[in-house]
Design a protein around this motif. Structure first.
Motif, PDB file in Angstrom:
ATOM      1  N   SER A  95      34.500 -65.331 -51.610  1.00 48.28           N
ATOM      2  CA  SER A  95      33.514 -64.290 -51.349  1.00 48.28           C
ATOM      3  C   SER A  95      32.872 -64.548 -50.001  1.00 48.28           C
ATOM      4  CB  SER A  95      32.461 -64.213 -52.454  1.00 48.28           C
ATOM      5  OG  SER A  95      31.660 -65.370 -52.463  1.00 48.28           O
ATOM      6  N   LEU A  96      32.316 -63.466 -49.436  1.00 50.59           N
ATOM      7  CA  LEU A  96      31.752 -63.554 -48.097  1.00 50.59           C
ATOM      8  C   LEU A  96      30.537 -64.458 -48.063  1.00 50.59           C
ATOM      9  CD1 LEU A  96      31.949 -62.523 -45.219  1.00 50.59           C
ATOM     10  CD2 LEU A  96      30.563 -60.553 -45.898  1.00 50.59           C
ATOM     11  N   GLY A  97      29.638 -64.265 -49.006  1.00 47.35           N
ATOM     12  CA  GLY A  97      28.474 -65.136 -49.096  1.00 47.35           C
ATOM     13  C   GLY A  97      27.287 -64.685 -48.285  1.00 47.35           C
ATOM     14  N   THR A  98      27.492 -63.693 -47.429  1.00 44.01           N
ATOM     15  CA  THR A  98      26.360 -63.246 -46.615  1.00 44.01           C
ATOM     16  C   THR A  98      26.202 -61.734 -46.684  1.00 44.01           C
ATOM     17  OG1 THR A  98      27.769 -63.076 -44.666  1.00 44.01           O
ATOM     18  CG2 THR A  98      26.575 -65.142 -44.980  1.00 44.01           C
ATOM     19  N   GLY A  99      26.849 -61.149 -47.678  1.00 45.41           N
ATOM     20  CA  GLY A  99      26.840 -59.690 -47.758  1.00 45.41           C
ATOM     21  C   GLY A  99      25.580 -59.114 -48.351  1.00 45.41           C
ATOM     22  N   GLY A 100      24.786 -59.960 -48.979  1.00 46.54           N
ATOM     23  CA  GLY A 100      23.585 -59.445 -49.611  1.00 46.54           C
ATOM     24  C   GLY A 100      23.894 -58.826 -50.956  1.00 46.54           C
ATOM     25  N   ILE A 101      22.852 -58.661 -51.723  1.00 47.25           N
ATOM     26  CA  ILE A 101      23.037 -58.134 -53.072  1.00 47.25           C
ATOM     27  C   ILE A 101      23.686 -56.759 -53.005  1.00 47.25           C
ATOM     28  CG2 ILE A 101      20.804 -56.982 -53.276  1.00 47.25           C
ATOM     29  CD1 ILE A 101      20.701 -58.114 -56.133  1.00 47.25           C
ATOM     30  N   SER A 102      24.477 -56.474 -53.963  1.00 44.73           N
ATOM     31  CA  SER A 102      25.234 -55.234 -54.091  1.00 44.73           C
ATOM     32  C   SER A 102      26.419 -55.170 -53.150  1.00 44.73           C
ATOM     33  CB  SER A 102      24.364 -53.985 -53.838  1.00 44.73           C
ATOM     34  OG  SER A 102      23.356 -53.896 -54.790  1.00 44.73           O
ATOM     35  N   ASN A 103      26.551 -56.089 -52.236  1.00 44.84           N
ATOM     36  CA  ASN A 103      27.715 -56.091 -51.364  1.00 44.84           C
ATOM     37  C   ASN A 103      28.640 -57.244 -51.641  1.00 44.84           C
ATOM     38  OD1 ASN A 103      26.880 -53.820 -49.862  1.00 44.84           O
ATOM     39  ND2 ASN A 103      25.483 -55.102 -48.701  1.00 44.84           N
ATOM     40  N   GLU A 104      28.169 -58.198 -52.428  1.00 48.06           N
ATOM     41  CA  GLU A 104      29.007 -59.351 -52.702  1.00 48.06           C
ATOM     42  C   GLU A 104      30.114 -58.994 -53.677  1.00 48.06           C
ATOM     43  OE1 GLU A 104      28.050 -62.078 -50.085  1.00 48.06           O
ATOM     44  OE2 GLU A 104      29.600 -62.203 -51.599  1.00 48.06           O
ATOM     45  N   ARG A 105      31.258 -59.547 -53.471  1.00 49.50           N
ATOM     46  CA  ARG A 105      32.353 -59.365 -54.402  1.00 49.50           C
ATOM     47  C   ARG A 105      33.293 -60.542 -54.274  1.00 49.50           C
ATOM     48  NH1 ARG A 105      36.116 -54.471 -52.339  1.00 49.50           N
ATOM     49  NH2 ARG A 105      37.497 -55.361 -53.887  1.00 49.50           N
ATOM     50  N   LEU A 106      33.926 -60.838 -55.388  1.00 45.48           N
ATOM     51  CA  LEU A 106      34.964 -61.845 -55.398  1.00 45.48           C
ATOM     52  C   LEU A 106      36.299 -61.184 -55.138  1.00 45.48           C
ATOM     53  CD1 LEU A 106      34.045 -63.990 -58.545  1.00 45.48           C
ATOM     54  CD2 LEU A 106      33.744 -64.626 -56.157  1.00 45.48           C
ATOM     55  N   PHE A 107      37.061 -61.793 -54.262  1.00 49.18           N
ATOM     56  CA  PHE A 107      38.446 -61.378 -54.059  1.00 49.18           C
ATOM     57  C   PHE A 107      39.321 -62.447 -54.712  1.00 49.18           C
ATOM     58  CE2 PHE A 107      38.255 -57.844 -51.067  1.00 49.18           C
ATOM     59  CZ  PHE A 107      36.940 -57.917 -50.643  1.00 49.18           C
ATOM     60  N   PHE A 108      40.151 -62.001 -55.628  1.00 44.36           N
ATOM     61  CA  PHE A 108      40.991 -62.925 -56.376  1.00 44.36           C
ATOM     62  C   PHE A 108      42.417 -62.919 -55.859  1.00 44.36           C
ATOM     63  CE2 PHE A 108      38.591 -64.484 -60.006  1.00 44.36           C
ATOM     64  CZ  PHE A 108      37.529 -63.608 -60.078  1.00 44.36           C
ATOM     65  N   GLY A 109      43.057 -64.067 -55.970  1.00 41.06           N
ATOM     66  CA  GLY A 109      44.494 -64.122 -55.772  1.00 41.06           C
ATOM     67  C   GLY A 109      45.203 -63.673 -57.042  1.00 41.06           C
ATOM     68  N   HIS A 110      46.522 -63.706 -57.012  1.00 39.29           N
ATOM     69  CA  HIS A 110      47.305 -63.277 -58.165  1.00 39.29           C
ATOM     70  C   HIS A 110      47.470 -64.377 -59.208  1.00 39.29           C
ATOM     71  CE1 HIS A 110      49.339 -59.311 -56.891  1.00 39.29           C
ATOM     72  NE2 HIS A 110      48.165 -59.432 -56.311  1.00 39.29           N
ATOM     73  N   GLY A 111      46.967 -65.563 -58.885  1.00 39.53           N
ATOM     74  CA  GLY A 111      46.996 -66.642 -59.852  1.00 39.53           C
ATOM     75  C   GLY A 111      48.221 -67.529 -59.734  1.00 39.53           C
TER      76      GLY A 111
END
Lengths: 117, 113
Positions: A95-111
């Motif tokens: 995750s970016l970590g600096t996007g602020g609330i409502s902008n944060e998201r996890l990007f996942f790999g395919h595992g």
């Protein structure tokens, strides 16, 4: 969109061996995570990593587990030695970590599917 | 302690119906609630999210309803399509300082044509 790459997609090893799961996170992301998923069910948090350090780990993150990201290369999860109950799909996320609330998201790999025999 | 709980574990609806997926959480400091959609063989992908300052978030056929007092939220999928068949995870986080995301056990949705 941004992609998290995980290598390999499937790993088969014998119990007691060491295994390293590799993750190439999104390039400008600051937070990195490992999750464990069994049989397509709950995503169990293992550990998160920021600024070269483990920030939080769960009880599933046993002493046999370790993570690192040397020199901005792959973010790795090492299990040494492996046990039968380590068989699962391991997802890396960033995750970016600096996007602020409502902008944060996890990007996942395919595992990476880990099979311990 | 399970931080995030989801129900039902599985749900089957007919095409065109509204699917309702429920989620509740424990920690009152959580202020951000993303929903992730996962198809077999893939990693979860963000579907829609809401912060605790809102009580509703809509994006096309997907709507989150949030009740802060009861620490509950729900995801409504209107006009469900077979392509919506997937596992849906509710997650919770406190976006202050370093962050972590806690996931529920997921709801497996099947939409029958």
């Amino acid at each position: 969109g941004p992609k998290v790459l995980q290598i390999p997609s499937h790993q088969i090893i014998d119990m007691g061996q060491m295994v390293t799961l590799n993750c190439d996170p999104v390039s400008n992301h600051l937070y990195f995570y490992w999750y464990k998923q069994i049989l397509g069910q709950q995503m169990e948090f293992l550990v998160n990593f920021y600024n070269g350090k483990v920030m939080e780990k769960s009880k599933l993150f046993k002493d046999q587990f370790s993570v690192e990201r040397p020199d901005g290369s792959y973010f790795t999860l090492k299990i040494q030695p492996t046990a039968l109950e380590d068989s699962a799909v391991y997802f890396c996320a960033s995750s970016l970590g600096t996007g602020g609330i409502s902008n944060e998201r996890l990007f996942f790999g395919h595992g990476t599917k880990l099979s311990v025999l | 302690q399970q931080q995030v709980r989801q129900s039902p574990q599985s749900l089957t609806v007919w095409e065109g119906e509204t699917a309702i997926l429920n989620c509740s959480y424990e920690d009152s400091t959580f202020n951000y609630f993303p929903w992730y959609q996962q198809f077999p063989g893939e990693g979860p992908a963000l579907l829609i999210s809401i912060s605790s300052v809102s009580d509703k978030k809509e994006d096309g056929r997907f709507t989150i309803f949030f009740n802060k007092r009861e620490k509950k939220l729900s995801l409504h999928i209107t006009d469900s399509q077979p392509g919506d068949s997937a596992t849906y995870f509710c997650a919770a986080s406190e976006i202050t300082g370093y962050q972590n995301f806690y996931f529920g056990k997921g709801t497996s949705l099947t939409v029958i044509p």
